[in-house]
Design an enzyme around this catalytic site. Sequence first.
Site, PDB file in Angstrom:
ATOM      1  N   ASP A 195     -88.235 -11.606 -20.706  1.00 49.85           N
ATOM      2  CA  ASP A 195     -87.735 -12.971 -20.667  1.00 49.85           C
ATOM      3  C   ASP A 195     -87.544 -13.505 -22.094  1.00 49.85           C
ATOM      4  OD1 ASP A 195     -87.122 -15.401 -19.151  1.00 49.85           O
ATOM      5  OD2 ASP A 195     -88.965 -16.198 -20.016  1.00 49.85           O
ATOM      6  N   GLU A 223     -83.375 -10.292 -21.360  1.00 50.44           N
ATOM      7  CA  GLU A 223     -82.845 -11.563 -20.864  1.00 50.44           C
ATOM      8  C   GLU A 223     -82.307 -12.306 -22.082  1.00 50.44           C
ATOM      9  OE1 GLU A 223     -82.187 -15.159 -20.752  1.00 50.44           O
ATOM     10  OE2 GLU A 223     -84.365 -15.373 -20.743  1.00 50.44           O
ATOM     11  N   ASP A 253     -83.125 -18.994 -12.046  1.00 50.14           N
ATOM     12  CA  ASP A 253     -82.911 -20.316 -12.633  1.00 50.14           C
ATOM     13  C   ASP A 253     -81.581 -20.942 -12.211  1.00 50.14           C
ATOM     14  OD1 ASP A 253     -85.301 -20.585 -14.031  1.00 50.14           O
ATOM     15  OD2 ASP A 253     -84.536 -19.551 -15.799  1.00 50.14           O
TER      16      ASP A 253
END
Length: 506
Positions: free
Chosen positions: A300, A347, A399
């Site tokens: 992430d 990411e 998200d």
Amino acid sequence: MSRGCGILYPISSLPSRFGIGCFSKEAYEFADFLEAAGQGYWQILPIGPTGFGDSPYQPFSAFAGNPYFISPETLIEEGLLTWDEMNSRQFGSDPERVDYGALYENRFVVLRIAYDRWKERGGEKAEKDDGSAYEEFCKKEAFWLDDYALYMAIKKQQGGKSWQDWEEPLKKRMKSALDEARQNLADEIGFVCFQQFVFEQQWEKLKAYINKKNIKVIGDLPFYMALDSADVWSHPEAFQMEKDLTPTAVAGCPPDAFSATGQLWGNPLYDWAKLKKNGYAWWMQRIRRNREFYDVIRIDHFHGFAEYYAVPYGEESALNGAMKKGPGMDFFNALREQLGDIPMIAEDLGTVTKENTKLLKDSGLPGMKVLQFAFTSWNSVYVTHRHEKNCVVYTGTHDNTTARAWIEEINDGERSYVRRYINSIYTDYGQFVWDFIREAYRSVADLCIIPIQDYLVKGKEARMNCPGVADGNWQWRVLPNFLSPELASSIRQLADVYQRMPSEEE
């Protein structure tokens, strides 16, 4: 990665009888569904113990597992719980939503019953005497488990207060205070260790079942840690902290077109200079642990390794922050030297700069292409004709809203553009969503991941997370028996047509 496909489906979103998805028969049934659907990957969200806001990206530990994912049915089969004990508690009334309040109030009560029954059987003593799995687990994971169990035990004793508000001897980890806490809280520490042992056993069994079907697990590794976590408390040297153990600066995002004052995330920042001196030891332990959990790690906020935004601690907004350099390729060179080549996905979403573009290229990691971001301009890097092989294409992520809600909500110009681009002639949004999924499958991207919500053509009610909104996130679940053989067959046809079926050699 070879050409393949998979489904994004959080463990918490699985159906189950007890309020939240877990390592129960429904997880095994989904592995069967993946196999029938011609999928080679199951992507999940972080599986650490959730803290403030119930976010899996703000865990209490970078190493521990979420006790909510322990399957009560398995504990019943093992004689550690009864159906009456489970059915007497309330874990939530809506099968499509996780009730974290009900879980917090009731799940640990029944886990405690299981722990006490395990002890009554002589479980802990007997296992330690015969050198069994429990003892081996505690020894192997002692580098994080000892501190985590102590942290959680003290936190409970302190009524849930952040370690920043503990009395100074405990806050600053003075030896005499820690020794006294270990003695006084021995039973609660044992309870925490028991939870982690059971979590590990159940996850290893489930993952072995998944892997046996030629399916790999993709798991998320959150970049930042919550300030109130066992890791920041036990390893303050890894973070930018003052002598009084308050953060020097915290993470955030600079002001932009979406926010005039930026975003203040509040996570403590890493002290990369100190970490470099010991070969990034804490990070290496963390990645090694996550490698045990997952076959592929999705990192992430990859941009944070290139540069990060630092806001002085105590600021009420992110206006006065400054951009700082991250460790860059030095980190990834150390990673490969110490742990070898670990399959990873970067990411890399968000603001694109020369620095993070260069780091992605130099690291060789595949980045992410999200189709929902592709149609806001004519030169977007996310449209499929601009994809490269070394990337992962998504219709959306946890998200994003769902594909159906997205097409309903975008403006007429964007809706016209995307319809023409993917040649979707349907006025029915359900048909459009499947055309949108097909567009992801036909990409040259090595890997295609589709959220389960999009296959089910769900609307905004199935959104997993809305960034910047504090309440209502991480709750959506699939109803029992909602994934049909007909759906698996339709997905398999896509995998077959676009040559994404897993090969026997993988």
